[in-house]
Design an enzyme around this catalytic site. Structure first.
Site, PDB file in Angstrom:
ATOM      1  N   CYS A  73       0.819  -1.223   0.000  1.00 57.21           N
ATOM      2  CA  CYS A  73       0.000   0.000   0.000  1.00 57.21           C
ATOM      3  C   CYS A  73       0.851   1.270   0.000  1.00 57.21           C
ATOM      4  CB  CYS A  73      -0.945  -0.004   1.199  1.00 57.21           C
ATOM      5  SG  CYS A  73      -2.028  -1.431   1.207  1.00 57.21           S
ATOM      6  N   HIS A  88      -3.417   7.118   2.248  1.00 60.14           N
ATOM      7  CA  HIS A  88      -3.816   5.796   1.759  1.00 60.14           C
ATOM      8  C   HIS A  88      -5.190   5.475   2.340  1.00 60.14           C
ATOM      9  CE1 HIS A  88      -4.044   1.608   1.001  1.00 60.14           C
ATOM     10  NE2 HIS A  88      -3.767   1.240   2.239  1.00 60.14           N
ATOM     11  N   ASN A 125     -10.154  -0.381  -0.002  1.00 62.87           N
ATOM     12  CA  ASN A 125      -8.700  -0.280  -0.060  1.00 62.87           C
ATOM     13  C   ASN A 125      -8.195  -0.978  -1.326  1.00 62.87           C
ATOM     14  OD1 ASN A 125      -5.953  -0.618   0.274  1.00 62.87           O
ATOM     15  ND2 ASN A 125      -6.068  -1.219   2.424  1.00 62.87           N
TER      16      ASN A 125
HETATM   17  O1  UT7 Z   1      -3.460  -1.174   3.767  1.00 60.43           O
HETATM   18  C1  UT7 Z   1      -3.476  -1.657   5.068  1.00 60.43           C
HETATM   19  C2  UT7 Z   1      -4.503  -2.746   5.113  1.00 60.43           C
HETATM   20  N1  UT7 Z   1      -5.034  -3.094   6.369  1.00 60.43           N
HETATM   21  C3  UT7 Z   1      -5.696  -2.230   7.214  1.00 60.43           C
HETATM   22  O2  UT7 Z   1      -5.803  -1.065   6.986  1.00 60.43           O
HETATM   23  C4  UT7 Z   1      -6.353  -2.850   8.411  1.00 60.43           C
HETATM   24  C5  UT7 Z   1      -6.406  -1.921   9.591  1.00 60.43           C
HETATM   25  N2  UT7 Z   1      -7.353  -2.453  10.567  1.00 60.43           N
HETATM   26  C6  UT7 Z   1      -8.671  -2.161  10.506  1.00 60.43           C
HETATM   27  O3  UT7 Z   1      -9.103  -1.418   9.641  1.00 60.43           O
HETATM   28  C7  UT7 Z   1      -9.574  -2.746  11.567  1.00 60.43           C
HETATM   29  O4  UT7 Z   1      -8.785  -3.395  12.538  1.00 60.43           O
HETATM   30  C8  UT7 Z   1     -10.624  -3.750  10.983  1.00 60.43           C
HETATM   31  C9  UT7 Z   1     -11.657  -2.980  10.170  1.00 60.43           C
HETATM   32  C10 UT7 Z   1      -9.950  -4.804  10.121  1.00 60.43           C
HETATM   33  C11 UT7 Z   1     -11.348  -4.451  12.123  1.00 60.43           C
HETATM   34  O5  UT7 Z   1     -11.974  -3.490  12.957  1.00 60.43           O
HETATM   35  P1  UT7 Z   1     -11.814  -3.581  14.533  1.00 60.43           P
HETATM   36  O6  UT7 Z   1     -12.618  -2.487  15.106  1.00 60.43           O
HETATM   37  O7  UT7 Z   1     -10.342  -3.603  14.833  1.00 60.43           O
HETATM   38  O8  UT7 Z   1     -12.497  -4.950  14.851  1.00 60.43           O
HETATM   39  P2  UT7 Z   1     -11.910  -6.187  15.667  1.00 60.43           P
HETATM   40  O9  UT7 Z   1     -10.910  -6.913  14.842  1.00 60.43           O
HETATM   41  O10 UT7 Z   1     -11.522  -5.711  17.029  1.00 60.43           O
HETATM   42  O11 UT7 Z   1     -13.195  -7.083  15.812  1.00 60.43           O
HETATM   43  C12 UT7 Z   1     -14.310  -6.678  16.611  1.00 60.43           C
HETATM   44  C13 UT7 Z   1     -15.415  -7.703  16.456  1.00 60.43           C
HETATM   45  C14 UT7 Z   1     -14.941  -9.127  16.631  1.00 60.43           C
HETATM   46  O12 UT7 Z   1     -15.970  -9.838  17.282  1.00 60.43           O
HETATM   47  P3  UT7 Z   1     -15.853 -10.221  18.833  1.00 60.43           P
HETATM   48  O13 UT7 Z   1     -14.600 -11.054  18.932  1.00 60.43           O
HETATM   49  O14 UT7 Z   1     -15.730  -8.897  19.548  1.00 60.43           O
HETATM   50  O15 UT7 Z   1     -17.111 -10.952  19.100  1.00 60.43           O
HETATM   51  C15 UT7 Z   1     -14.810  -9.637  15.215  1.00 60.43           C
HETATM   52  O16 UT7 Z   1     -14.995 -11.036  15.120  1.00 60.43           O
HETATM   53  O17 UT7 Z   1     -15.957  -7.631  15.143  1.00 60.43           O
HETATM   54  C16 UT7 Z   1     -15.937  -8.907  14.534  1.00 60.43           C
HETATM   55  N3  UT7 Z   1     -15.740  -8.753  13.108  1.00 60.43           N
HETATM   56  C17 UT7 Z   1     -16.748  -8.582  12.246  1.00 60.43           C
HETATM   57  N4  UT7 Z   1     -18.097  -8.548  12.423  1.00 60.43           N
HETATM   58  C18 UT7 Z   1     -18.846  -8.358  11.344  1.00 60.43           C
HETATM   59  C19 UT7 Z   1     -14.567  -8.697  12.430  1.00 60.43           C
HETATM   60  N5  UT7 Z   1     -14.818  -8.515  11.127  1.00 60.43           N
HETATM   61  C20 UT7 Z   1     -16.154  -8.442  10.990  1.00 60.43           C
HETATM   62  C21 UT7 Z   1     -17.008  -8.246   9.880  1.00 60.43           C
HETATM   63  N6  UT7 Z   1     -18.334  -8.205  10.104  1.00 60.43           N
HETATM   64  N7  UT7 Z   1     -16.547  -8.085   8.632  1.00 60.43           N
END
Ligand code: UT7
Length: 333
Positions: A113, A256, A286
């Site tokens: 990225c 980005h 992205n």
């Molecule tokens: O170019 C660089 C590329 N990568 C990035 O930019 C990634 C950067 N990270 C992020 O943008 C965020 O960390 C994410 C959007 C990927 C995830 O958001 P988050 O607020 O960090 O969520 P989390 O991983 O803490 O997950 C919270 C909850 C979890 O459930 P529990 O364990 O609290 O019950 C996940 O299982 O959300 C759940 N979850 C989802 N629920 C519905 C994770 N993905 C999803 C989904 N839909 N797609």
């Protein structure tokens, strides 16, 4: 005296197939509400099986050449930032052929990225040194080919697209690239990977090899998030201080496009109003190396970015790699 760089024109291209959050919810356990609130993404573009990375890149490049009014034969360099080439030997030469840029050398640059920003800075060095006069820098990725569409923690983020920027050497007084910084930290690289994990095979008696085969993208979202909200403000701060530019003199923040929450966090850190933060995450998600030039092109064509506007840009992602640059838009003559 030469030595300066003018950012002359931009172009972009995205596949026509749209995949909405609701459609994704038919495949994985997610919802439009979750994706929008956690990322700011509403839909993304997905290439058809027939649409190649080279074709998408050439379309973006061609739009930039049209805006610049340049004959493709006058370009010295086609630099393609991508992590998802059609060919591991590189896709830039196919882009060069499609564009008819017959006098240009063409090669790929891989920095995920951060790729577009690194490519822009790389191309600028050839122009500054006087070795080259005109360059076309393209950032393009087809993430849809490498995402695990059954992994809801990552697949909701990514999409496909390409953007291009035409650069020209100019005199030093009109230099449009005010400063840059690039960083890498491979020791933290395991939070975002697209790795070769092929099978161990026998070649002849006593000699083994591994047959190339890539696993889909593996991501620790929280680690990448923490990395981004820590390192992006830090590198921008370093660059602004070094360049003696205050955040309030910026016309645009062009980051980005990974997550709306990351854009907001960086803007808040510098007290930059959200109206100055460019974002098209909602439409495309992205697109890796594509995000910055696609966003730049949209803002130029919408008349938001105008001549002499000052833009701070930062890319970040796998590697880990990250970088920032400060530039002034010139536009076509
Ligand atoms: O170019 C660089 C590329 N990568 C990035 O930019 C990634 C950067 N990270 C992020 O943008 C965020 O960390 C994410 C959007 C990927 C995830 O958001 P988050 O607020 O960090 O969520 P989390 O991983 O803490 O997950 C919270 C909850 C979890 O459930 P529990 O364990 O609290 O019950 C996940 O299982 O959300 C759940 N979850 C989802 N629920 C519905 C994770 N993905 C999803 C989904 N839909 N797609």
């Amino acid at each position: 005296m030469q030595g300066g760089i003018a950012l002359v024109a931009s172009g972009s291209a995205t596949p026509s197939q749209k995949l909405t959050n609701d459609q994704l919810g038919l495949r994985v356990d997610t919802s439009d509400a979750w994706i929008r609130s956690r990322t700011g993404i509403g839909e993304r573009r997905v290439s058809t099986p027939e649409e190649s990375l080279a074709a998408l890149s050439a379309k973006a490049g061609s739009a930039a050449l049209d805006m610049a009014g340049w004959d493709p034969a006058t370009i010295d360099l086609v630099l393609l930032a991508t992590s998802t080439p059609d060919d591991l030997f590189g896709s830039a030469t196919q882009v060069q052929a499609r564009l008819g840029a017959k006098n240009a050398v063409a090669f790929d640059l891989t920095a995920a990225c951060s790729g577009f920003l690194f490519a822009l800075i790389t191309a600028a060095q050839y122009l500054r040194s006087g070795a080259m006069h005109r360059a076309l820098v393209i950032g393009a990725d087809q993430m849809s080919r490498w995402v695990d569409w059954d992994d809801r923690r990552s697949c909701v983020l990514f999409g496909d697209g390409a953007g291009a920027l035409a650069l020209q050497s100019t005199n030093f007084e009109n230099d449009g690239l005010l400063g840059f910084k690039m960083k890498s930290d491979g020791s933290r690289g395991n939070c975002l990977n697209l790795v070769d994990n092929g099978d161990s095979m026998s070649l002849v008696e006593g000699i083994r090899y591994r047959k190339g085969k890539f696993l889909p993208i593996q991501m620790n979202g929280q680690e990448v998030y923490k990395f981004a909200v820590r390192e992006v403000p830090a590198i921008l701060d370093e660059l602004l201080t070094l360049s003696e530019i205050t955040p309030d003199s910026l016309d645009w923040l062009l980051l980005h496009q990974a997550n709306k929450r990351i854009l907001d966090a960086v803007a808040d850190r510098f007290s930059i109003p959200y109206e100055k933060v460019l974002s098209n995450l909602f439409k495309y998600g992205n697109t890796s190396a594509g995000t910055i030039p696609i966003m730049l092109d949209e803002a130029v064509r919408e008349g938001k970015i105008r001549r002499n506007h000052l833009i701070a840009s930062s890319g970040f992602g796998a590697g880990l790699s990250w970088g920032a640059s400060l530039f002034r838009w010139h536009g076509p003559d």
